[in-house]
Design a protein around this motif. Structure first.
Motif, PDB file in Angstrom:
ATOM      1  N   SER A  31      -5.008   1.245   5.036  1.00  0.00           N
ATOM      2  CA  SER A  31      -4.008   0.908   6.054  1.00  0.00           C
ATOM      3  C   SER A  31      -4.064  -0.583   6.392  1.00  0.00           C
ATOM      4  CB  SER A  31      -4.154   1.795   7.295  1.00  0.00           C
ATOM      5  OG  SER A  31      -5.412   1.675   7.898  1.00  0.00           O
ATOM      6  N   ILE A  32      -5.219  -1.189   6.234  1.00  0.00           N
ATOM      7  CA  ILE A  32      -5.326  -2.644   6.448  1.00  0.00           C
ATOM      8  C   ILE A  32      -4.506  -3.391   5.386  1.00  0.00           C
ATOM      9  CG2 ILE A  32      -6.923  -4.604   6.345  1.00  0.00           C
ATOM     10  CD1 ILE A  32      -9.025  -2.706   7.656  1.00  0.00           C
ATOM     11  N   VAL A  33      -4.615  -2.920   4.148  1.00  0.00           N
ATOM     12  CA  VAL A  33      -3.820  -3.533   3.076  1.00  0.00           C
ATOM     13  C   VAL A  33      -2.330  -3.314   3.332  1.00  0.00           C
ATOM     14  CG1 VAL A  33      -3.208  -3.286   0.623  1.00  0.00           C
ATOM     15  CG2 VAL A  33      -5.592  -3.591   1.285  1.00  0.00           C
ATOM     16  N   MET A  34      -1.976  -2.107   3.795  1.00  0.00           N
ATOM     17  CA  MET A  34      -0.558  -1.842   4.112  1.00  0.00           C
ATOM     18  C   MET A  34      -0.038  -2.814   5.157  1.00  0.00           C
ATOM     19  SD  MET A  34       0.692   2.019   4.164  1.00  0.00           S
ATOM     20  CE  MET A  34      -0.244   2.533   5.582  1.00  0.00           C
ATOM     21  N   LEU A  35      -0.814  -3.009   6.207  1.00  0.00           N
ATOM     22  CA  LEU A  35      -0.372  -3.912   7.272  1.00  0.00           C
ATOM     23  C   LEU A  35      -0.237  -5.342   6.748  1.00  0.00           C
ATOM     24  CD1 LEU A  35       0.370  -4.421  10.204  1.00  0.00           C
ATOM     25  CD2 LEU A  35      -2.054  -4.658  10.732  1.00  0.00           C
ATOM     26  N   HIS A  36      -1.186  -5.747   5.901  1.00  0.00           N
ATOM     27  CA  HIS A  36      -1.124  -7.085   5.315  1.00  0.00           C
ATOM     28  C   HIS A  36       0.165  -7.253   4.490  1.00  0.00           C
ATOM     29  CE1 HIS A  36      -2.861 -10.815   3.669  1.00  0.00           C
ATOM     30  NE2 HIS A  36      -2.318 -10.436   2.516  1.00  0.00           N
ATOM     31  N   LEU A  37       0.495  -6.234   3.712  1.00  0.00           N
ATOM     32  CA  LEU A  37       1.717  -6.272   2.893  1.00  0.00           C
ATOM     33  C   LEU A  37       2.962  -6.339   3.781  1.00  0.00           C
ATOM     34  CD1 LEU A  37       0.629  -3.563   0.308  1.00  0.00           C
ATOM     35  CD2 LEU A  37       1.250  -5.918  -0.292  1.00  0.00           C
ATOM     36  N   ALA A  38       2.947  -5.575   4.888  1.00  0.00           N
ATOM     37  CA  ALA A  38       4.092  -5.588   5.803  1.00  0.00           C
ATOM     38  C   ALA A  38       4.247  -6.964   6.450  1.00  0.00           C
ATOM     39  CB  ALA A  38       3.923  -4.503   6.869  1.00  0.00           C
ATOM     40  N   LEU A  39       3.109  -7.590   6.803  1.00  0.00           N
ATOM     41  CA  LEU A  39       3.163  -8.932   7.401  1.00  0.00           C
ATOM     42  C   LEU A  39       3.797  -9.918   6.418  1.00  0.00           C
ATOM     43  CD1 LEU A  39      -0.380  -8.923   9.055  1.00  0.00           C
ATOM     44  CD2 LEU A  39       1.771  -9.268  10.306  1.00  0.00           C
TER      45      LEU A  39
END
Lengths: 449, 311
Positions: B51-59
């Protein structure tokens, strides 16, 4: 020689690999599961706990050897019935490349499953049993690969161990298949004699076929080129989302976000926005936080333009001197993927790139029989797994390329507006690169294409 | 942040993307599709690496604008304190809005009953589905990857769920090209998995390339643990060790972060990202096989939970 063991690599080397998406096609007894199992196993992609789980279940069922199909049949119903219901995606890696394999079942629903797998594949492996040679199913698989314009096709002539590894058997099958696939316009065909069961020419070169000087399946997968000459492609950018922060830091930022569908875009380039046809200039390209001068497919970027013109999701940005035609009349080949039929007169939604519009099926001029590529005129409707020509009228204009020119901007979905079901997978323009001669014509007065 | 595009050495074609660039580009495309087509999307955010990677991608996908989604965490009540601290710090740093659905509150209110085995992972389904209904979320991003588990290998990037959040693997829409069909009836929603095509190694390599900060428990550290069902569990107030179990101090790290009652630590001396990547590349165990008790409950444990609405 391949070096499949990842652990020998540095972090830097691991990052220098490319990605290949490929699909396998084969009928039930051609040994597709064995080939997939062999690729995963010999590239050390099956881990101990997965293998132990398979061994445990196999043993509890009274099987002596681990049933490798259990690795790939992920659903309860699949394991209970011993069949593969649906496309599954698998992942493995070697020192040179990462692979995403669309593992498509060869069962009843073969066409829609293979279309699904082939739609994102850059390479398709078609399996043939060396004892049977090119059969109806092989021609079907070749035809789907040709329709979907999969750039590379591998013919894996399997079970060579059962024909005494005889070169003439392989040569005859390879020749017949290559001639057939080439007539459908398949651009590149590589034939490899293998035994998935014995492991010949899958990952390791065969000790039984010194007459064969070509690559193993894995070597070929590792070295086939993954990107095409983008400078020869028409550049296309479907607008996905408009980014407007409206913050103190970026009060005037306005960017058009999207994934480049084809070709190359450069700062300073003159572009048209479709369907309106207005022209402007690219003033900046933001590649996920970094400003760049050039970007290409399939990068996700944000374009900034010189003029504040009305652009929204669904519009297409293309070079001013190389824009696609805009049309409301779509002629295409579709593969029908839903259980409910598609009929003449039906109202549907058409999703093309980032644009969804209302549409009506004006005509279904013909249905294609994949076995012999014959065209059956005016079927009235298409049912699950049918492939047919359709004429669709859309409520709004679309900037549509021929699928032959761009898989991304020439493809579309037909969707049932009532329940959202994906009805058909559409490919605009001519069906095959070289249109085959129709073999059967039930009533030749009724059709005209 | 390091360079966005790197051309692999030795490739003839200068336009070839590295595998990480391809995966990143695809995930960003998926985030933007959801932003363009849905009314009320939410990202499931646990403070775990996926989920950390997901948030990074969304940013990255919406920069320089803020992420146009809220976050949702289903808190089992047995989460690692370091992870909750990381979660709250990250939410604050990016000015995001976090919804928390609490399993503990459901238990305290008598709406859920503690299981005899003490694991709370399966209990997450009810608070999750009720939060989705309550907030009328129509797209729910999850960090599920197809390489994790055999049922997940069958799931679409856009996975339609009915009004009870149920997954029906036989009624999935074929997923063709990059044309994701997110149409759904009122009450239904779509689970979206932007990193479906990533493997565990890809996630770690991406974290290293992008310099993404992680909770400390992903790196080797000394910890009080005890052995249960062949796994090293963290001793604590959540329910361990029991009388016959003894704690010891070991050098361990976590490969996955979930409920403390069913997430095991692995013996490791990897204190840097590079060491973790080397360890993962050489590991002969999948991350779930090594550290998740809930997947071992039955052969179809994940499929059964997903059918009920689990992510």
């Amino acid at each position: 020689m391949t070096t499949p063991i990842l652990s020998a690599l540095s972090a830097e080397q691991l990052s220098a690999t490319t990605l290949l998406r490929f699909a396998t096609a084969g009928s039930v007894d051609d040994g597709k599961s064995t080939l997939v199992g062999r690729l995963l196993h010999d590239s050390k992609s099956i881990l101990t706990d997965q293998l132990e789980a398979v061994e445990q279940v196999s043993l509890s069922r009274g099987q002596e050897a681990p049933d490798l199909a259990l690795l790939t049949d992920g659903l309860r119903a699949e394991r209970e019935q011993g069949i593969t219901i649906d496309v599954a995606y698998r992942y493995f890696a070697t020192a040179r490349r990462r692979f995403i394999l669309a593992d498509t079942p060869g069962h009843v629903q073969y066409t829609r499953n293979m279309v699904t797998g082939a739609s994102t594949a850059e390479l398709a492996v078609v399996l043939v049993d060396a004892r049977n040679g090119v059969v109806e199913q092989t021609r079907r698989h070749a035809a789907v690969a040709a329709l979907l314009r999969v750039p590379h096709v591998v013919l894996a002539v399997n079970k060579m161990d059962l024909v005494e590894y005889a070169e003439p058997v392989f040569a005859a099958i390879a020749e017949e298949f290559t001639a057939y696939a080439a007539s459908l316009g398949v651009p590149e065909i590589t034939a490899i004699p293998i035994s998935a069961l014995a492991g010949d020419n899958v990952v390791e070169p065969s000790a039984h076929m010194d007459w064969y000087g070509g690559p193993t399946v894995l070597e070929h997968l590792e070295t086939v080129p993954v990107s095409h000459d983008l400078t020869a492609c028409h550049a296309r950018f479907p607008v996905q989302y408009v980014i407007r922060p409206q913050t103190a830091e970026h009060p005037d930022y306005r960017g058009y976000a999207g994934q480049i569908a084809a070709g190359v875009f450069r700062v300073g380039e003159s572009v048209s926005v479709l369907p309106s046809g207005r022209t402007t200039t690219i003033t900046g390209i933001d590649a996920l936080g970094e400003s760049v001068d050039i970007a290409w497919a399939p990068q996700s970027v944000t374009l900034r333009l010189a003029d504040d013109i009305d652009i929204s999701r669904g519009d297409l940005i293309a070079p001013a001197d190389d824009a696609p035609p805009v049309t409301q009349d779509v002629e295409a080949t579709v593969c029908h993927v839903a259980d409910q039929p598609l009929s003449v007169g039906q109202r549907v939604l058409l999703k093309h790139t980032t644009r969804t519009v209302k549409a009506i099926v004006k005509d279904i001029p013909s249905r294609l029989t994949l076995d012999d590529l014959s065209q059956h005129p005016a079927p009235g409707q298409l049912v699950a797994n049918d492939i047919g020509r359709v004429v669709v009228r859309t409520a709004e204009p679309l900037a549509l390329d021929a699928y032959a020119d761009s898989r991304r901007t020439g493809s579309f979905l037909l969707i049932d507006p009532a329940d959202g079901t994906t009805l058909s997978a559409g490919m605009a323009g001519a069906a095959f690169a070289t249109a085959p001669e129709p073999v059967v014509a039930d009533d030749d007065a009724e059709w005209d294409f | 942040m390091s360079t966005v595009t790197s051309v692999p050495e030795g490739t003839v074609n200068p336009y070839a993307l590295s595998h990480l660039d391809s995966l990143e580009s695809e995930a960003v495309h998926i985030f933007r599709e959801v932003a363009g087509e849905f009314e009320r999307p939410v990202i499931l955010f646990s403070g775990g690496k996926d989920s950390i990677v997901m948030l990074h991608l969304a940013l990255k996908a919406f920069a320089p604008a803020p992420v146009p989604f809220t976050l949702l965490h289903v808190d089992t009540g047995h989460n690692f304190p370091e992870v909750l601290e990381y979660r709250d710090r990250t939410v604050k740093k990016h000015g995001l809005r976090l919804h928390v659905a609490s399993v503990q509150e459901y238990i305290d209110a008598g709406k859920l009953r503690e299981r005899p085995d003490g694991t709370r992972n399966p209990l997450q389904t009810v608070p999750l589905t009720e939060a989705i209904q309550q907030h009328r979320f129509d797209a729910v991003f999850g960090g599920g990857r197809r390489d994790e588990e055999k049922a997940r290998a069958k799931e679409r990037v856009f996975s339609l769920r009915d009004e009870f959040s149920q997954w029906d693997p036989r009624r999935q829409r074929p997923e063709l090209w990059q044309l994701y069909n997110g149409r759904h009836a009122p009450g239904e929603h779509v689970r979206v998995f932007p990193i479906s095509n990533w493997t565990e190694l890809d996630v770690w390599q991406y974290i290293e390339r992008e310099g993404i900060e992680l909770p400390e428990i992903y790196f080797a550290h000394e910890r009080e643990v005890f052995s249960r069902n062949g796994m090293w569990l963290t001793a604590g107030g959540w329910g361990g060790p029991k009388e016959h179990e003894t704690t010891e101090t070991r050098l361990v790290r976590y490969r996955t972060v979930g409920d403390m009652s069913c997430t095991g630590a692995v013996d490791s001396d990897a204190t840097t990202l590079e060491a973790v990547i080397t360890e993962i590349a050489a590991s002969r165990l999948t991350e779930r096989g090594a550290t998740r008790a809930d997947d071992k409950m039955s052969e179809a444990a994940m499929e059964d939970r997903k059918r009920e609405g689990y992510f």
